[in-house]
Every structure is written in structure tokens, then in C-alpha cells.
Design a protein around this motif. Structure first.
Motif: not given
Length: 323
Positions: A227-233, A249-253, A257-263
Motif C-alpha cells: 500500500t506504500i508502493i501503489y501511489p508511487i508506481t 507519506q500520508v495519502n489515501g493508500y 499512516t492510516m487506520l483501516g482499508l485504503p481508499e
């Protein structure tokens, strides 16, 4: 009597010669010397197809082909598509092939866990497909092998892949176990995409699904590296180690840095990963780390996990992968 036999024989020979002349001169003949592709467009008439056959040098006479069809064929309509015409085929065999709809089919395979950007690249690389198509939404494609025909629209093939995913999700959701950690089909799809990327070992899928289900229920961060890699690539391989700045990094994926599922999904999960999320293994694991064999070691406690991490690092040092 002998003379009568000779006369009968002569009549038969003349009749055969006349039939051959009628067949060749009036009905024409097929002239296929090698395996040849032939495409019938949608809505094409038999007359138009006969003209195309003559223009391509595959028969000697379009009119003769049509007459042969009327005399010896049946009333079945011809089908659209690509046909493979073989050396030695007769006109009647060509017509039968066209009426049977035995078209040439080609195939494209979408592996489990292939992200949508790579699905799009694979479809666009098929030279026999036509038309442009946008990158499909992540998670909307069911990994499988799909048939297509020469000249088919790329959009139609993508729609077929998406319809297959919709159908499988609906069927699998109806068979889900009670009390699972996700509340909707969309959530199941998202979690399945994480499971798909986290393990390449089929036998681990239900265990990994159970681990992330436990984390969701307990309010822990999922902390899934993909989930860290997906917004990058956008799902393509990163090709290097994840940087500390990317972990933060804070983002939707980013589930560090977030609780729960990605967006949204981070890839197109296969049937087995979806099924694993909908019927996860029941255990108390909350942690996992690679074990050096392609799989993972699972632990219920942080203490056990830290010991497993140290074993993993020592194995990598022994292999010379890290210092």
C-alpha cells in the motif's frame, strides 16, 4: 452386347467430363495454396463475401461460388469473424466453415495480481484488437484467460473482463463466512488486493487474510508494504527498497499512516485471494515476516514477531543480501 457396353461407358465418360466442365467452368473452384486467414465483417452478405474471396484469389469465380451455394449448400446464414482456410478446401467446405461460425480465436492472459495499468498495456499491445481504451479502474478486472477475435474492439474485451469480475464477486459474496471483517463487496475487493500482493504462496492466502482481518477488528494499522508502493508506481514494481520518507507519506493508500482499508484496491486480485478474504483462516496472528522460503512466519505477539524479524535479517546477512 459388347457394343452396348461400350456405348454406355462412353455416355458415362462424357457425362463425367460434362460434370467436371460444369463444375470448373460454371461453378468455379477453390484455389487455396496455403493456410490463409479470411475475415467476414459483421453484416456482410454472402455475395459480398464471394466477391472478397475472388478478389483474394481464393476462388476462381464469385458467381460460381454463389451458384454452388444455391445448388449444394443449406439456408444457414454465414457468421462474422476470422476464419482459417486450409489448402485443399472445396467451395462447399468453405461455405460450411462460414456457416458453422468456427472462427479463429486468440487469447490474452491476465495473471493474478496484475495492476490495471499493466492490463491496459497488455491489451493495447494486441495488434489485432482495435480502438483505444482508458486504463480500467483498479480492481475491476478478473484475472483469467480471455478469447478475442481479429478486429474486436479493445473496449469490448475490457468490458468482458470487468463483467467477469462483477459476476465472481457477487457469487463469492453470497458464499461468505459469517462475521468476516469487511462489510461490503467493495471492502472485500480492497482487502483481497492487499492479500494478493502480500503473498505469492497460494497456501498462505487464508492465513494472510485472517491476519489482516484480525488487525481490522482490533483497530490496528494494516501496515502492508504494497500500500506504500501503489501511489508511487500505480502497481508497477518499485525496483528498489522502500524509503523511510515513503513509509511516512500520508495519502489515501498508505496503511502505515492510516487506520483501516485504503481508499481503493491496489491491484486486480484473483479468485483465490477474494475467496480467502471472504472465508479467512481463524487464528490469533497479528504479525508476519518473510521466512526465506517464499512464505511467511506468523506470530500472535510482538515479542515473537521481533524474534522472527531478527531471524529473517540474520538469514539475509548469511546470504550476503545485507551487512
Amino acid at each position: 452386347m459388347k457394343r452396348l457396353g461400350c456405348v454406355v461407358g462412353l455416355v458415362l465418360a462424357l457425362s463425367a467430363a460434362a460434370a467436371l466442365f460444369f463444375s470448373g467452368a460454371v461453378l468455379g473452384e477453390a484455389t487455396i495454396d496455403e493456410e490463409t486467414p479470411f475475415v467476414i465483417p459483421a453484416g456482410a452478405s454472402l455475395s459480398a463475401v464471394a466477391q472478397d474471396l475472388e478478389s483474394a484469389g481464393l476462388i476462381t469465380s464469385a458467381d460460381g461460388f454463389l451458384l454452388s451455394a444455391r445448388l449444394f449448400g443449406n439456408a444457414d446464414p454465414i457468421q462474422a469473424g476470422e476464419f482459417s482456410l486450409s489448402p485443399g478446401m472445396s467451395q462447399r467446405e468453405i461455405l460450411t466453415a462460414f456457416q458453422s461460425g468456427d472462427v479463429v480465436r486468440r487469447f490474452v492472459t491476465i495473471p493474478e495480481g496484475m495492476p490495471s495499468v499493466l492490463v491496459w498495456e497488455r491489451v493495447m499491445a494486441e495488434e489485432l484488437l482495435t480502438g483505444e481504451v482508458d486504463i480500467p479502474p483498479e480492481g475491476s478486472i478478473l484475472p483469467d484467460t480471455y478469447a478475442f477475435e481479429r478486429g474486436q474492439k479493445s473496449s469490448v474485451l475490457i468490458e468482458q473482463m470487468q463483467a467477469a469480475m462483477d459476476l465472481y464477486l457477487a457469487e463469492a459474496w453470497a458464499k461468505r463466512s459469517p462475521g468476516i471483517a469487511v462489510d461490503t463487496i467493495r471492502e472485500a475487493l480492497i482487502l483481497a488486493s492487499i492479500v494478493e500482493k502480500e503473498t505469492g504462496t497460494p497456501g498462505e492466502r487464508r492465513a494472510v487474510a485472517g491476519l489482516y482481518s484480525n488487525r481490522l477488528r482490533s483497530g490496528m494499522m494494516l501496515q502492508a508494504d504494497p500500500t506504500i508502493i501503489y501511489p508511487i508506481t500505480q502497481g508497477k514494481p518499485l525496483g528498489r527498497r522502500i524509503r523511510q520518507s515513503e513509509i511516512a507519506q500520508v495519502n489515501g493508500y498508505n496503511t502505515y499512516t492510516m487506520l483501516g482499508l485504503p481508499e481503493g484496491p491496489i491491484t486486480n486480485p484473483g479468485r483465490e485471494s477474494i475467496a480467502a478474504v471472504l472465508n479467512p483462516e481463524k487464528h490469533d496472528y497479528l504479525f508476519m515476516v518473510a521466512d526465506g522460503t517464499g512464505g511467511h512466519e506468523f506470530n500472535a505477539t510482538l515479542e515473537g514477531h521481533n524474534a522472527a524479524v531478527e531471524r529473517w535479517f540474520q538469514l539475509r546477512r548469511d546470504r550476503g543480501e545485507i551487512e
